[in-house]
Design an enzyme around this catalytic site. Structure first.
Site, PDB file in Angstrom:
ATOM      1  N   ASP A 200      10.772   0.351   3.965  1.00  0.00           N
ATOM      2  CA  ASP A 200       9.345   0.886   3.865  1.00  0.00           C
ATOM      3  C   ASP A 200       9.214   1.847   5.316  1.00  0.00           C
ATOM      4  O   ASP A 200       9.706   1.378   6.338  1.00  0.00           O
ATOM      5  CB  ASP A 200       8.246  -0.110   4.158  1.00  0.00           C
ATOM      6  CG  ASP A 200       7.231   0.340   3.502  1.00  0.00           C
ATOM      7  OD1 ASP A 200       6.982   1.390   3.102  1.00  0.00           O
ATOM      8  OD2 ASP A 200       6.289  -0.805   3.050  1.00  0.00           O
TER       9      ASP A 200
ATOM     10  N   GLU B 107      -3.158  -2.943   8.626  1.00  0.00           N
ATOM     11  CA  GLU B 107      -4.606  -2.868   8.305  1.00  0.00           C
ATOM     12  C   GLU B 107      -4.944  -4.643   8.493  1.00  0.00           C
ATOM     13  O   GLU B 107      -6.241  -5.062   8.681  1.00  0.00           O
ATOM     14  CB  GLU B 107      -4.690  -2.747   6.860  1.00  0.00           C
ATOM     15  CG  GLU B 107      -4.501  -1.063   6.797  1.00  0.00           C
ATOM     16  CD  GLU B 107      -4.575  -0.592   5.184  1.00  0.00           C
ATOM     17  OE1 GLU B 107      -4.446   0.575   5.028  1.00  0.00           O
ATOM     18  OE2 GLU B 107      -4.469  -1.471   4.461  1.00  0.00           O
TER      19      GLU B 107
ATOM     20  N   HIS C  95       6.815  10.829   5.530  1.00  0.00           N
ATOM     21  CA  HIS C  95       6.367   9.558   5.160  1.00  0.00           C
ATOM     22  C   HIS C  95       7.208   8.378   4.950  1.00  0.00           C
ATOM     23  O   HIS C  95       6.791   7.025   5.154  1.00  0.00           O
ATOM     24  CB  HIS C  95       5.148   9.312   4.228  1.00  0.00           C
ATOM     25  CG  HIS C  95       4.080  10.430   4.718  1.00  0.00           C
ATOM     26  ND1 HIS C  95       2.927   9.827   5.507  1.00  0.00           N
ATOM     27  CD2 HIS C  95       3.763  11.709   4.807  1.00  0.00           C
ATOM     28  CE1 HIS C  95       2.098  10.846   5.955  1.00  0.00           C
ATOM     29  NE2 HIS C  95       2.518  11.757   5.679  1.00  0.00           N
TER      30      HIS C  95
HETATM   31  C1  GDG Z   1       4.011   5.587   2.017  1.00  0.00           C
HETATM   32  C2  GDG Z   1       5.130   4.821   2.663  1.00  0.00           C
HETATM   33  C3  GDG Z   1       3.941   4.692   4.833  1.00  0.00           C
HETATM   34  C4  GDG Z   1      -3.089  -1.330  -1.452  1.00  0.00           C
HETATM   35  N1  GDG Z   1      -3.620  -1.933  -2.259  1.00  0.00           N
HETATM   36  C5  GDG Z   1      -4.877  -1.659  -2.395  1.00  0.00           C
HETATM   37  C6  GDG Z   1      -5.263  -0.592  -1.517  1.00  0.00           C
HETATM   38  N2  GDG Z   1      -3.722  -0.408  -0.925  1.00  0.00           N
HETATM   39  C7  GDG Z   1      -3.748   0.501   0.231  1.00  0.00           C
HETATM   40  C8  GDG Z   1      -3.279  -0.220   1.430  1.00  0.00           C
HETATM   41  C9  GDG Z   1      -2.663   0.862   2.313  1.00  0.00           C
HETATM   42  C10 GDG Z   1      -1.908   1.452   1.365  1.00  0.00           C
HETATM   43  O1  GDG Z   1      -2.605   1.505  -0.119  1.00  0.00           O
HETATM   44  C11 GDG Z   1      -0.479   1.569   0.950  1.00  0.00           C
HETATM   45  O2  GDG Z   1       0.226   1.850   2.119  1.00  0.00           O
HETATM   46  P1  GDG Z   1       1.656   1.601   2.481  1.00  0.00           P
HETATM   47  O3  GDG Z   1       1.756   2.167   3.775  1.00  0.00           O
HETATM   48  O4  GDG Z   1       1.609   0.000   2.946  1.00  0.00           O
HETATM   49  O5  GDG Z   1       2.394   2.068   1.707  1.00  0.00           O
HETATM   50  P2  GDG Z   1       3.023   3.465   0.709  1.00  0.00           P
HETATM   51  O6  GDG Z   1       1.856   3.382  -0.416  1.00  0.00           O
HETATM   52  O7  GDG Z   1       4.231   2.967   0.002  1.00  0.00           O
HETATM   53  O8  GDG Z   1       3.011   4.682   1.527  1.00  0.00           O
HETATM   54  C12 GDG Z   1       4.923   3.987   3.766  1.00  0.00           C
HETATM   55  C13 GDG Z   1       2.805   5.361   4.211  1.00  0.00           C
HETATM   56  O9  GDG Z   1       3.246   6.059   3.014  1.00  0.00           O
HETATM   57  C14 GDG Z   1       2.090   6.269   5.279  1.00  0.00           C
HETATM   58  O10 GDG Z   1       2.855   7.104   5.904  1.00  0.00           O
HETATM   59  O11 GDG Z   1       3.480   3.685   5.563  1.00  0.00           O
HETATM   60  O12 GDG Z   1       5.857   3.419   4.252  1.00  0.00           O
HETATM   61  O13 GDG Z   1       6.033   4.181   1.578  1.00  0.00           O
HETATM   62  O14 GDG Z   1      -3.486   1.642   2.895  1.00  0.00           O
HETATM   63  O15 GDG Z   1      -4.696  -0.549   2.017  1.00  0.00           O
HETATM   64  N3  GDG Z   1      -6.331   0.012  -1.111  1.00  0.00           N
HETATM   65  C15 GDG Z   1      -7.457  -0.321  -2.222  1.00  0.00           C
HETATM   66  N4  GDG Z   1      -7.171  -1.455  -3.167  1.00  0.00           N
HETATM   67  C16 GDG Z   1      -6.106  -1.860  -3.135  1.00  0.00           C
HETATM   68  O16 GDG Z   1      -5.898  -2.860  -4.296  1.00  0.00           O
HETATM   69  N5  GDG Z   1      -8.616   0.153  -1.897  1.00  0.00           N
END
Ligand code: GDG
Length: 732
Positions: A374, A382, A167
């Site tokens: 990232d 989203e 990921h």
């Molecule tokens: C890893 C990789 C890859 C955030 N704040 C809140 C909240 N979120 C949710 C977002 C999103 C998720 O968290 C974050 O996902 P990301 O993809 O941006 O980043 P990572 O956590 O670092 O994820 C990344 C991912 O894995 C999938 O393969 O894309 O590159 O680093 O879904 O919506 N959700 C809620 N409240 C918040 O305050 N409910």
């Protein structure tokens, strides 16, 4: 324990367990991965992972309760102690792999105790998977915490389909090579049938590391390793598109949206949402926002930056320091630009309910997504999905995987503060129609490749790759097949045994020089034993020059075919085919010499009827380029249809087309008229023999790769073993 058709393995389970007032509490999370898995058409599914609570805090009765309760959610727990969490999770996973794979070399800690814990925890996961999986299961392993697991599973349940998805980014070789355990991790991953990455660049980096560190090359992303074919490919994770659409019409979301519009009336909203992590470029974002307020004073009092930072890895020191730095930067900007009725930044260090996050996405005029690195970044996707019929502009870092699918976003380099500030101004002034047009294009793409599509596509490819491995295994000469061959051999009264040398009887050595490649005493004895059986005619058919073969097999009455059939020695006398090649050779040799002097590690092998350019000792990527150039130059220089240029195992060879091992094998067959023939070889020149004698011979390919041979043996040692068995067959 029963075995399941699909086993999903990730560090954390989608159900979290905690203890409140001495009572166990279970909370299911509905993250993207859980959605993807539940959309797979596979009811017999189980998820293996850590439930989020240290086992030191659990009694035996607690564990029984947890295991029973989790089973209701199709989950199976792996219990970790506090020490394991500290060294495996916070340590090797988040203090070593996470920073290094995101190019934060200076934040990367290398500690042996981290690594020891990583190995032993991966073993715990392996043991847990073995409890719920069998050889007919498909196992899908997720992420950087479990990179050794595919290798461990391949050893334990070799026939199962094993997939791995990373990921986070896979870094370039120059970064990856810094890791002390770089080889072990690659070997672990190569236990998989399918290895998936978000984007092609990460797959490319992985392939370059396997080539440079393990010498394993690939063709269009397919690797041959230990007799198996492994597929690597890009599968960009999507989002649950419909879920965002639906949530927009929830009363909760609507309420949140109307309170946002009341609260920030007349104000442009810029939004950022991320886990509080140094990879997300939060400090760089704040610098850019300050620069924006400095450069465009007209926006002061008219914009608001809402920054949601979800607490993450709060026990790791780097994260605590980052949190302090962010808070200080926010206070500085608010102090410098704020007025009595305007605070530029609303900073929220907390996890917001999902409906609120969607309301923020839907209300924001601009989303500011600025990671330094990232793997994908779901927030960007989203935001787009939450913008049904609403304008909005996405500012997206070039260093995210998501940028490949979202080219309509304003792409930014988070290190270029001034240019990010300019893009913020551009976003805020972009006309609505342009905003809607860009949104629609991006939405169309995200809607067609959702997280569900992603899951199904990965699983489809995993099953297809594992299926073709099954076919490959079935060629392996063992059990019944092997007994049939041994039987036929024992019954035969006139047997012809045609053996290639390098890669078949003897493992490849670094240089073509004869001294290094000469047969061991054991191998000579084996050949002699075969030759001494009067029913046998043994022929060594090699690309080697006659001089080397003569020397190596001196005193053994074996037929020798040298230079792929250019020379043959029957009954102690060498004879050769007629060919005008020697004059062409004079002309071509200087070309090969030029490529030897330009390419460190390359060397020429000269034979009467061929010229070979060897590149086994050349740096793989350089070898790839030079081999291509040399081949082109040779083809250009040859004006004779009778001369061919061939690519073999780490060689380029020029020789007359009429000379082939296939012709030599046919001749042997015609001379001896055997009632049993065995032909064994390992490379493309041996395929000619397999083709010529396809009907009458037992043909054996040694090593991986496509073949027309009937059987396969994985290694030279296995081939030698077969010959040992044949040489000891009793008369029938
Ligand atoms: C890893 C990789 C890859 C955030 N704040 C809140 C909240 N979120 C949710 C977002 C999103 C998720 O968290 C974050 O996902 P990301 O993809 O941006 O980043 P990572 O956590 O670092 O994820 C990344 C991912 O894995 C999938 O393969 O894309 O590159 O680093 O879904 O919506 N959700 C809620 N409240 C918040 O305050 N409910």
């Amino acid at each position: 324990m029963r075995s399941y058709k699909l086993v999903v393995v990730s560090n954390r389970l989608p159900v979290s367990v905690s203890k409140r007032d001495g009572e166990l509490v279970f909370e299911a999370s509905s993250g993207g991965l859980a959605t993807a898995m539940s959309s797979l058409d596979q009811p017999e599914r189980i998820w293996v992972g850590w439930p989020g609570i240290a086992s030191d805090d659990l009694t035996a009765a607690d564990k029984r309760h947890i295991t029973t309760e989790l089973a209701k959610h199709d989950c199976y727990p792996v219990y970790l102690t506090k020490e394991q969490i500290e060294l495996f999770y916070e340590g090797y996973s988040n203090d070593t792999l996470w920073p290094l794979f995101h190019y934060f070399q200076s934040l990367t800690r290398h500690k042996d105790e981290y690594w020891q814990a990583y190995v032993s925890v991966n073993k715990l996961y392996s043991a847990a998977v073995q409890k719920v999986a069998s050889s007919t299961s498909s196992v899908w392993v997720h992420d950087y915490q479990l990179m050794l697991l595919p290798g461990m599973l391949r050893a334990a349940i070799p026939q199962s389909a094993i997939g791995f998805f990373l990921h986070i980014p896979f870094p370039s070789f120059e970064i990856y090579r810094l890791l002390p355990q770089r080889k072990e991790l690659l070997e672990g991953l190569l236990g998989s049938d399918l290895i998936g990455f978000h984007i092609f660049d990460y797959a490319r980096h992985f392939l370059s590391s396997t080539l440079r560190l393990l010498g394993v090359s690939n063709q269009q992303g397919m690797l041959e390793y230990q007799g198996r074919t492994i597929k690597t490919d890009a599968y960009p994770i999507g989002i649950d598109y419909e879920k965002f659409k639906h949530t927009l019409s929830n009363p909760e979301t609507k309420d949140a949206m109307s309170s946002l519009s009341q609260h920030y009336k007349g104000m442009k909203l810029i939004l950022s949402v991320d886990r509080l992590d140094y990879t997300k470029g939060i400090i760089e974002r704040l610098d850019a926002f300050k620069c924006f307020l400095d450069t465009y004073p007209k926006w002061r009092g008219k914009v608001k930056l809402i920054m949601v930072a979800v607490p993450s890895r709060t026990d790791v020191g780097t994260y605590q320091q980052l949190r302090d730095r962010i808070e200080q930067a926010v206070s500085r900007i608010n102090g410098e630009f704020g007025t009595v009725d305007w605070t530029p930044i609303s900073y929220q260090f907390q996890n917001r309910p999902f409906a609120e996050v969607v309301a923020l996405y839907a209300s924001a005029d601009v989303a500011l997504v600025t990671p330094i690195r990232d793997g994908m970044n779901l927030v960007a996707k989203e935001y787009i999905a939450s913008k049904q019929n609403r304008p909005g502009v996405l500012l997206l870092s070039e260093m995210t995987g998501a940028i490949d699918e979202l080219p309509e976003a304003l792409s930014i380099n988070p290190h270029n503060t001034r240019s990010v500030a300019e893009s913020m101004n551009e976003a805020l002034t972009m006309n609505k129609r342009e905003q809607q047009r860009r949104m629609r294009d991006m939405q169309r793409r995200l809607k067609s490749y959702t997280v569900q599509t992603w899951g199904r596509e990965f699983m489809g490819d995993l099953e297809a790759t594992a299926h073709s491995r099954g076919k490959h295994y079935r060629k392996h000469m063992k059990g019944e097949h092997r007994n049939e061959v041994l039987d036929a051999y024992a019954k035969a009264t006139s047997r012809l045994i045609i053996l290639d040398y390098d890669g078949t009887l003897k493992d490849f050595v670094a240089s073509p020089r004869a001294l290094l490649a000469k047969p061991s005493l054991k191998l000579r004895r084996l050949i002699k034993r075969l030759v001494d059986d009067e029913r046998n005619h043994v022929a060594i058919v090699s690309g080697r020059p006659k001089k080397a073969l003569d020397k190596w097999f001196k005193g053994i009455d074996v037929t020798l075919i040298a230079e792929h059939g250019a020379w043959s020695k029957y009954d102690g006398r060498w004879s050769r085919v007629e060919s005008g090649f020697p004059s062409t050779k004079k002309k071509l040799k200087p070309i090969l010499e030029k490529y030897v002097s330009r390419t460190a590690g390359a060397e020429i092998e000269e034979k009467d009827y061929s010229l070979v350019w060897h590149y086994r000792n050349v740096t793989p990527e350089l070898a790839y380029v030079r081999a291509g150039e040399l081949k082109r130059e040779l083809i250009h220089a040859i004006d004779d249809d009778e001369i061919g240029v061939y690519t073999g195992d780490k060689i380029i060879e020029v020789k007359p087309v009429e000379i082939s091992k296939g012709a030599a094998a046919s001749e042997l067959d015609a001379i001896y008229e055997p009632d049993f023939t065995l032909v064994a070889g390992d490379d493309y020149t041996d395929e000619d023999m397999f083709r010529e004698l396809a009907h009458q011979a037992v043909t054996v390919k040694v090593g991986p790769g496509h073949t027309r041979a009937r059987y396969r043996l994985n290694t030279v040692a296995e081939m030698n073993q077969l010959l040992e068995e044949l040489s000891r067959q009793k008369n029938n």
